[in-house]
Design an enzyme around this catalytic site. Structure first.
Site, PDB file in Angstrom:
ATOM      1  CB  SER A 168      -3.817   2.371   2.220  1.00  0.00           C
ATOM      2  OG  SER A 168      -3.948   1.826   0.937  1.00  0.00           O
ATOM      3  CE  LYS A 204       2.514  -5.969  -5.890  1.00  0.00           C
ATOM      4  NZ  LYS A 204       1.081  -5.619  -6.017  1.00  0.00           N
ATOM      5  CG  MET A 241      -2.569   5.165 -13.101  1.00  0.00           C
ATOM      6  SD  MET A 241      -1.117   4.895 -12.074  1.00  0.00           S
ATOM      7  CE  MET A 241      -1.373   3.221 -11.488  1.00  0.00           C
ATOM      8  CG  HIS A 285       4.261  -6.117  -1.295  1.00  0.00           C
ATOM      9  ND1 HIS A 285       4.401  -4.809  -1.697  1.00  0.00           N
ATOM     10  CD2 HIS A 285       3.041  -6.504  -1.738  1.00  0.00           C
ATOM     11  CE1 HIS A 285       3.323  -4.448  -2.373  1.00  0.00           C
ATOM     12  NE2 HIS A 285       2.480  -5.452  -2.417  1.00  0.00           N
ATOM     13  CE  LYS A 337      -3.333  -1.255  -0.684  1.00  0.00           C
ATOM     14  NZ  LYS A 337      -3.609  -2.058  -1.933  1.00  0.00           N
TER      15      LYS A 337
HETATM   16  S1  PPS Z   1      -0.402  -2.982  -3.258  1.00  0.00           S
HETATM   17  O1  PPS Z   1      -1.667  -3.773  -3.215  1.00  0.00           O
HETATM   18  O2  PPS Z   1       0.358  -3.157  -2.016  1.00  0.00           O
HETATM   19  O3  PPS Z   1       0.404  -3.262  -4.446  1.00  0.00           O
HETATM   20  O4  PPS Z   1      -0.903  -1.473  -3.295  1.00  0.00           O
HETATM   21  P1  PPS Z   1      -0.051  -0.208  -3.756  1.00  0.00           P
HETATM   22  O5  PPS Z   1      -0.175  -0.022  -5.205  1.00  0.00           O
HETATM   23  O6  PPS Z   1       1.317  -0.254  -3.162  1.00  0.00           O
HETATM   24  O7  PPS Z   1      -0.790   0.966  -2.987  1.00  0.00           O
HETATM   25  C1  PPS Z   1      -2.131   1.297  -3.227  1.00  0.00           C
HETATM   26  C2  PPS Z   1      -2.298   2.737  -2.750  1.00  0.00           C
HETATM   27  O8  PPS Z   1      -1.684   3.612  -3.717  1.00  0.00           O
HETATM   28  C3  PPS Z   1      -2.676   4.490  -4.224  1.00  0.00           C
HETATM   29  N1  PPS Z   1      -2.384   4.815  -5.616  1.00  0.00           N
HETATM   30  C4  PPS Z   1      -2.051   6.039  -6.041  1.00  0.00           C
HETATM   31  N2  PPS Z   1      -1.893   7.196  -5.371  1.00  0.00           N
HETATM   32  C5  PPS Z   1      -1.588   8.290  -6.106  1.00  0.00           C
HETATM   33  N3  PPS Z   1      -1.461   8.294  -7.443  1.00  0.00           N
HETATM   34  C6  PPS Z   1      -1.598   7.152  -8.166  1.00  0.00           C
HETATM   35  N4  PPS Z   1      -1.453   7.159  -9.480  1.00  0.00           N
HETATM   36  C7  PPS Z   1      -1.909   5.951  -7.450  1.00  0.00           C
HETATM   37  N5  PPS Z   1      -2.137   4.673  -7.812  1.00  0.00           N
HETATM   38  C8  PPS Z   1      -2.418   3.993  -6.684  1.00  0.00           C
HETATM   39  C9  PPS Z   1      -3.977   3.717  -4.044  1.00  0.00           C
HETATM   40  O9  PPS Z   1      -5.083   4.563  -4.153  1.00  0.00           O
HETATM   41  C10 PPS Z   1      -3.756   3.144  -2.643  1.00  0.00           C
HETATM   42  O10 PPS Z   1      -3.803   4.129  -1.616  1.00  0.00           O
HETATM   43  P2  PPS Z   1      -5.124   4.557  -0.828  1.00  0.00           P
HETATM   44  O11 PPS Z   1      -4.650   5.455   0.275  1.00  0.00           O
HETATM   45  O12 PPS Z   1      -5.749   3.302  -0.310  1.00  0.00           O
HETATM   46  O13 PPS Z   1      -5.993   5.287  -1.811  1.00  0.00           O
END
Ligand code: PPS
Length: 295
Positions: free
Chosen positions: A138, A106, A232, A108, A48
């Site tokens: 998140s 990818k 996105m 984690h 996240k």
């Molecule tokens: S995962 O499942 O661990 O791979 O998730 P991950 O992609 O690391 O994190 C998901 C959070 O990133 C936000 N997100 C973004 N934020 C800003 N800009 C862009 N383009 C973007 N894409 C993904 C996504 O909304 C999740 O955060 P939260 O706070 O839940 O909205």
């Protein structure tokens, strides 16, 4: 095909002391035969923290900003998820076997579980870190919708588990610190989600430099636009909407949920925040990493 039932969220399994999703724990054995290549690029994050965002950015860089090429497949096929295994879906290892080089991968995984081949091959890695409070919120919503996780329980109990490192992939505090330490000896670009929110173009330029690539400025601007949260979220090749609902139920919580820095303020109570801050000071003592909890 094995299906995940609402009442069948498997408990986490502990591998080398680290709790992890049961299906992913099962993938760790076969992962021993994974062979990294020097031209692989690893995207490493605690869950996240901006994995999907930086994955889309890097794929767009590799495709020189060509949107149609980036629509060739969902993000989890374009950027295989190393330790992924789930009912009815190809594992990360299976996807990797048919992924053309140069590969973007990818993970984690904390270092204790990372295949040694990635370190031996000195694979270039982009690590993205996000402030712990937004990650916790998140992650809570992700646990609710992604049914490979155990039931998160109440927000309050989930937050306690997060602080204790009793969530999948273990301790956020340990993860961000050990990867930062590794960045002193390995080719790792250590980025922050909050910096990407503040100035995505600047961070994309850092990525380009790290990769030893360059693109015309208008292509970089185009990538900034195409990888914005708004774009996105509506892109079916990056918003995980193609994943079956018995695995990820986006009617519970969207994968692209809010995409901001500081959303934790809408969830943490004053008491939770005070307790979190006190514990944070202990767990991050002696660590030079500075996280911005809001912009
Ligand atoms: S995962 O499942 O661990 O791979 O998730 P991950 O992609 O690391 O994190 C998901 C959070 O990133 C936000 N997100 C973004 N934020 C800003 N800009 C862009 N383009 C973007 N894409 C993904 C996504 O909304 C999740 O955060 P939260 O706070 O839940 O909205």
């Amino acid at each position: 095909m094995e299906k995940i039932q609402e009442d069948n969220r498997p408990p986490l399994e502990y591998v080398k002391g680290i709790p992890i999703i049961k299906y992913f724990a099962e993938a760790l054995g076969p992962l021993q035969s994974f062979q990294a290549r020097p031209d692989d690029l690893l995207i490493s994050t605690y869950p996240k923290s901006g994995t999907t965002w930086v994955s889309e950015i890097v794929d767009m860089i590799y495709q020189k900003g060509d949107v149609e090429k980036c629509r060739r497949a969902p993000i989890f096929i374009r950027v295989p998820f190393l330790e992924f295994k789930g009912p009815g879906i190809p594992s990360g290892m299976e996807v990797l076997q048919v992924t053309p080089v140069p590969r973007i991968i990818k993970t984690h995984l904390p270092l204790a579980l990372l295949p040694q081949t990635l370190l031996d091959q000195k694979v270039k890695t982009i690590y993205v870190a996000r402030n712990a409070k937004d990650v916790a919120v998140s992650y809570y919503h992700f646990y609710r919708m992604a049914k490979v996780h155990p039931d998160p329980g109440t927000w309050d109990s989930f937050l306690e588990k997060f602080m204790a490192g009793e969530v999948s992939y273990g301790s956020w505090y340990h993860h961000v610190q050990e990867w930062e330490k590794l960045s002193h000896t390995h080719p790792i670009l250590y980025l922050f989600y909050e910096d990407m929110k503040e100035n995505p173009k600047r961070e994309i330029q850092k990525i380009l430099e790290f990769l030893g690539r360059s693109l015309p400025e208008e292509t970089v601007d185009h990538i900034v636009h195409q990888t914005s949260f708004k774009e996105m979220k509506k892109n079916s090749m990056s918003n995980y909407i193609t994943v079956p609902t018995d695995l990820m139920d986006q009617s519970i919580s969207a994968f692209m949920r809010k995409g901001i820095a500081g959303d934790w303020k809408n969830t943490f109570t004053v008491a939770q925040n005070e307790r979190f801050d006190a514990d944070y000071a202990v767990q991050m003592a002696g660590c030079s990493l500075q996280f911005r909890m809001e912009l």
